[in-house]
Design an enzyme around this catalytic site. Structure first.
Site, PDB file in Angstrom:
ATOM      1  N   HIS A  37       0.948  -1.316   0.129  1.00 55.41           N
ATOM      2  CA  HIS A  37       0.043  -0.011  -0.101  1.00 55.41           C
ATOM      3  C   HIS A  37       0.890   1.289  -0.015  1.00 55.41           C
ATOM      4  CE1 HIS A  37      -2.861  -2.623   2.318  1.00 55.41           C
ATOM      5  NE2 HIS A  37      -3.531  -2.466   1.185  1.00 55.41           N
ATOM      6  N   VAL A 176       4.384  -5.904  -4.482  1.00 56.22           N
ATOM      7  CA  VAL A 176       5.652  -5.700  -3.469  1.00 56.22           C
ATOM      8  C   VAL A 176       5.857  -6.940  -2.758  1.00 56.22           C
ATOM      9  CG1 VAL A 176       6.624  -4.454  -1.554  1.00 56.22           C
ATOM     10  CG2 VAL A 176       5.407  -3.369  -3.290  1.00 56.22           C
TER      11      VAL A 176
END
Ligand code: PAF
Length: 281
Positions: A37, A176
């Protein structure tokens, strides 16, 4: 940074940004924010003037036996993370603010949710479209940022934006990963130490499967190997599939120059992990 609780507060905040000539970036989330995020918020901060993040665990995208009630809620640290990367406002509505008691209008999706997560999570993507559409209408951002870990969500939201002519530009951020390859997810915190040690195999299995597909062009054989290995290392498998990135339909033969999604969902105990590799052959 401002914490906004109502739709009206958001509309007022957005109007202030617009009145001072600022573009608005939007990162929709369900909270429990992690580096994935953070990466999206950083992109939003670098590409737009004022960034707003929503934190809302959306009940309409969870099935009756899914983890809505135990989904991690970590507002205090979420607010700190958002503030640390330069987010200007956080929208934290409660369920009553977002939904009237009885909704009469719902979304329906064809084909795009027949495979991958859509097959086992009935109603999930309809719930995602419902809330994302509402959030887009409330915020009316110039750009909205989503992570490619949820690749089926990205494809379906892109179709909604295109087919309903929504005036927003979508930006998709790369997945990620932890150093060992495990894709970051708010649900990773459910894993025991033993499960956490198994979890990185998912990305390795997808990587090996992609290589086998590309080298041998024998799609089903490569998928069977991946399914076998995933079971051997201790995953309970929901799916490992290869689909077109345009309509998310399964692929048996690959063609040079076309783009594919090799995706998987597996369980470790009750925790469901997803991952994917998006590639052009
Ligand atoms: O990806 C998520 O966290 C959610 O599906 C989203 C887009 C915030 C909608 O609730």
């Amino acid at each position: 940074m401002q914490i906004l609780r109502t739709k009206q507060d958001v509309r007022n905040w957005v109007r202030e940004q617009r009145d001072s000539g600022k573009s608005v970036g939007f990162v929709p989330t369900m909270g429990a924010l992690h580096e994935g995020h953070k990466n999206l918020m950083q992109q939003a901060v670098s590409q737009t003037d004022s960034v707003i993040v929503s934190i809302f665990v959306n009940p309409t995208q969870f099935g009756p036996n899914e983890d809505y009630s135990r989904y991690p809620r970590t507002l205090e640290s979420d607010v700190e993370i958002a503030e640390s990367v330069g987010v200007k406002a956080v929208f934290v509505p409660d369920v009553q603010e977002m939904y009237v008691e009885k909704q009469h209008i719902t979304f329906s999706i064809t084909a795009l949710n027949e495979h991958l997560c859509g097959r086992s999570r009935k109603g999930h993507f309809e719930g995602v479209l419902q809330v994302v559409n509402k959030l887009f209408n409330i915020v009316q951002p110039d750009k909205a940022f989503f992570g490619k870990k949820d690749i089926q969500q990205c494809v379906i939201i892109r179709k909604m934006v295109d087919e309903l002519d929504l005036p927003v530009e979508l930006v998709l951020g790369e997945t990620v990963r932890e150093k060992d390859g495990l894709a970051l997810s708010s649900r990773n915190r459910y894993l025991s130490d033993e499960q956490r040690a198994i979890a990185p195999h998912l990305y390795q299995i997808l990587g090996a499967c992609k290589l086998e597909i590309v080298n041998s062009e024998l799609v089903q054989k490569a998928l069977n190997h991946a399914l076998f290995t995933a079971e051997q290392v201790g995953f309970r498998i929901d799916y490992i599939e290869l689909v077109n990135d345009s309509d998310l339909q399964p692929v048996q033969e690959i063609i040079h120059g076309k783009t594919y999604i090799l995706a998987a969902a597996v369980f470790l105990g009750t925790t469901r992990l997803i991952d994917n590799i998006h590639f052009t052959f």
